[in-house]
Design a protein around this motif. Sequence first.
Motif, short mmCIF file in Angstrom:
data_model
loop_
_atom_site.label_atom_id
_atom_site.label_comp_id
_atom_site.label_asym_id
_atom_site.label_seq_id
_atom_site.Cartn_x
_atom_site.Cartn_y
_atom_site.Cartn_z
N GLY A 1 46.47 -2.98 16.65
CA GLY A 1 46.48 -2.94 15.20
C GLY A 1 46.95 -4.24 14.59
O GLY A 1 46.94 -5.30 15.22
N VAL A 2 47.38 -4.16 13.35
CA VAL A 2 47.80 -5.33 12.58
C VAL A 2 49.30 -5.27 12.39
O VAL A 2 49.80 -4.34 11.72
CB VAL A 2 47.08 -5.36 11.21
N PRO A 3 50.06 -6.19 12.93
CA PRO A 3 51.52 -6.14 12.80
C PRO A 3 51.96 -6.14 11.33
O PRO A 3 51.54 -6.98 10.54
CB PRO A 3 51.99 -7.43 13.51
N GLY A 4 52.80 -5.17 10.99
CA GLY A 4 53.35 -5.12 9.64
C GLY A 4 52.47 -4.46 8.61
O GLY A 4 52.87 -4.35 7.44
N VAL A 5 51.26 -4.02 8.99
CA VAL A 5 50.37 -3.33 8.04
C VAL A 5 49.82 -2.10 8.76
O VAL A 5 48.69 -2.11 9.27
CB VAL A 5 49.23 -4.22 7.52
N THR A 6 50.61 -1.04 8.78
CA THR A 6 50.19 0.18 9.46
C THR A 6 48.90 0.72 8.83
O THR A 6 48.77 0.78 7.61
CB THR A 6 51.29 1.25 9.36
N GLY A 7 47.95 1.09 9.69
CA GLY A 7 46.69 1.64 9.22
C GLY A 7 45.56 0.65 9.15
O GLY A 7 44.40 1.04 9.01
N ALA A 8 45.88 -0.66 9.23
CA ALA A 8 44.84 -1.68 9.19
C ALA A 8 44.35 -2.00 10.60
O ALA A 8 45.05 -1.75 11.59
CB ALA A 8 45.37 -2.95 8.52
N ASP A 9 43.15 -2.57 10.68
CA ASP A 9 42.61 -2.97 11.98
C ASP A 9 41.99 -4.37 11.85
O ASP A 9 41.94 -4.95 10.75
CB ASP A 9 41.61 -1.94 12.51
N PRO A 10 41.52 -4.96 12.96
CA PRO A 10 40.97 -6.32 12.90
C PRO A 10 39.84 -6.49 11.90
O PRO A 10 39.71 -7.55 11.27
CB PRO A 10 40.51 -6.57 14.33
N ALA A 11 38.98 -5.47 11.75
CA ALA A 11 37.88 -5.59 10.78
C ALA A 11 38.43 -5.73 9.37
O ALA A 11 37.88 -6.48 8.54
CB ALA A 11 36.97 -4.37 10.88
N ASP A 12 39.52 -5.03 9.06
CA ASP A 12 40.13 -5.13 7.73
C ASP A 12 40.64 -6.55 7.49
O ASP A 12 40.53 -7.08 6.38
CB ASP A 12 41.29 -4.14 7.60
#
Length: 635
Positions: A527-538
């Motif tokens: 995932g994205v460190p510090g942004v729970t729920g986000a992924d690389p595409a975001d």
Amino acid sequence: MARTGAAGEAEPLHRLTARDLESLARGGGEASALAELVRAEHSHRLLLLDVLLDTLARLDGVAGPLPAPGRAWDLLAAAQRWAPEAVRELLDLPETGLWAGQLLDRLHHPRPHDLPLWADVGHLHCLAAVAASRAGLDFSFPLPCVGGRVELPALGQVRLPARTAQETAVLAARAGAVTVTSPGGTVRVPDEPARPGPGWLPLRHVNLGLPGGEPFRLLLDDLGRHRVAARPAGAARRLGPETATRLIRLVQEGAELLAEADPVSAVTVAALLRTIQPMAAHEAFRVRSASSSYGVGGLALSLPESPSACAAALVHELQHSKLNALSHLFPLVEEGPGPGRLYYAPWRDDPRPLNGMLQGIYAFTGVARFWSGRTRLPGGAHDPLAWFEFALWRGQLVRALSQVGTDPELTRTGVRLVEEVHTAVAGWADDVPGGEPAREAVQLAGRLAADHRVLWRLHHVRPFPGDIEALAAAWLTGAAPLLPARRQEVTAERRQHHLDSRAVLARMALLDPASLDKLRDAVDDDGVPGVTGADPADVAWATGDPVAAEHAYQRTLLAASAPPAAWAGLRLTLDETGRNPSALRALTAVPEVVRAVARQLRGRTGQTADPVGLAQWLGRALAEDATSGEDRAGL
């Protein structure tokens, strides 16, 4: 003393003038209206305590080893005769309301609890003892000692060696000296209780002086048991000196910013705010905050990342407090015999009932007003983040207000509140931002408002199974789709948190693009460190590469189990690139239908349909149908 009021006299009836009610209904509140709300809330608190004392009087043994609740009330009455203002201040504490309301809930709905009932009831004894000591009375009185800690409301906490998890201690006051003694020892409360001492932890204070008003103090409560927010995030935990200093500074700077950008909210701060309870920190642009109808004037708050974020959180929770106090005078909703309608709340991940919608509308009216004022401060016309927040919440308010205005469960006051807030929001002109970055931020706010709504629909709107089966059959035979009308339902399931992940990334890009570039380098499969729920595409989308993001979302959608966020992400990238308007139309209006048909097709054939092609097929049918997707779902 009579339990009609702390002063032994019944409080007068409370009335708001037409002008005062109008000012409150529009989301603001003149000083006279707020002063009347404060007086009315005191009366409400007395009624709550009266109900609690009557309830306790009918029960045997509720005080355990402590004196009966009536004796604690008698001590409070004695203190009131000598120091009525001190008693009033204690009774009006948000924590007093939290204790009384939560204890009543516990008595009416018994369930396992980590605190013995007698120790919970004993908070009344603590209130009485503090009041009597402030009145200068000589006395001694038993208090609950839980884990070696004795709570002294508005002052602090005594810490003693404990022999058992729950025992009693005795507070004694003689000639102005206050000591607390338990089987484990004795602690003397300092003559200046704001100073720490051996076995004594004082509550910290926040000193505020707003322009045009008298300086006042807030309590920073990181000790008491009666919390606004549920555990574990809201559990009491003593802040370290550096963290406490930083939080106090942010509150001071946030309040000063309110005085500049949103004087209406600054007046509310001075009139209502009494206590701030720290909460566990979360993530950037996701400040945790909470309030309670039992504790008007109190709020819980995690450490904000900036004075602006702190100001917005203060406004948000004090709007809740203001509306809670107003609803204690004028109910806004008439509860029907069955479950009411569930609505889309643009600021929540879950569907909300009418009362929750009104709370959110009122809170974000204040938030939008603050950000509107922020854009008018020096430099604000070119502040893209301020424009983003204002445009986002103004647009979301318009959507929310359009949903609830005709709900039959609104009372006359509720109808008036919706109408007045609508007037206020409509009165905020769509000013032209001061530069290209700000104009782009306003456009971005519109895209992300739609993104949140689409995500919410994907999680909570359920198409009728028979309609989805028919659409899947039409796709397989090459027939034109026949879209269903109003054959969907909203479920109350909370299947997903953090529907705002892409909005968080957008805020990061607006405030500090370099930090987002660093974040892109730290992204991995987890995932994205510090942004729970986000992924690389975001992150690809947020860093300005919608084509790469679209390809990534499509790859995800071709997998066996594609999350709803990928469908919403595909829609967002199609919106930015302008590619395939028909697919964009379907993914905006009926995303849950597109997803449900895709899942039905995979179940039938074992293969995944092209997500863009499927959305385009459904979108062409929408273009020929005047009924929008929102009308179909009744949202």
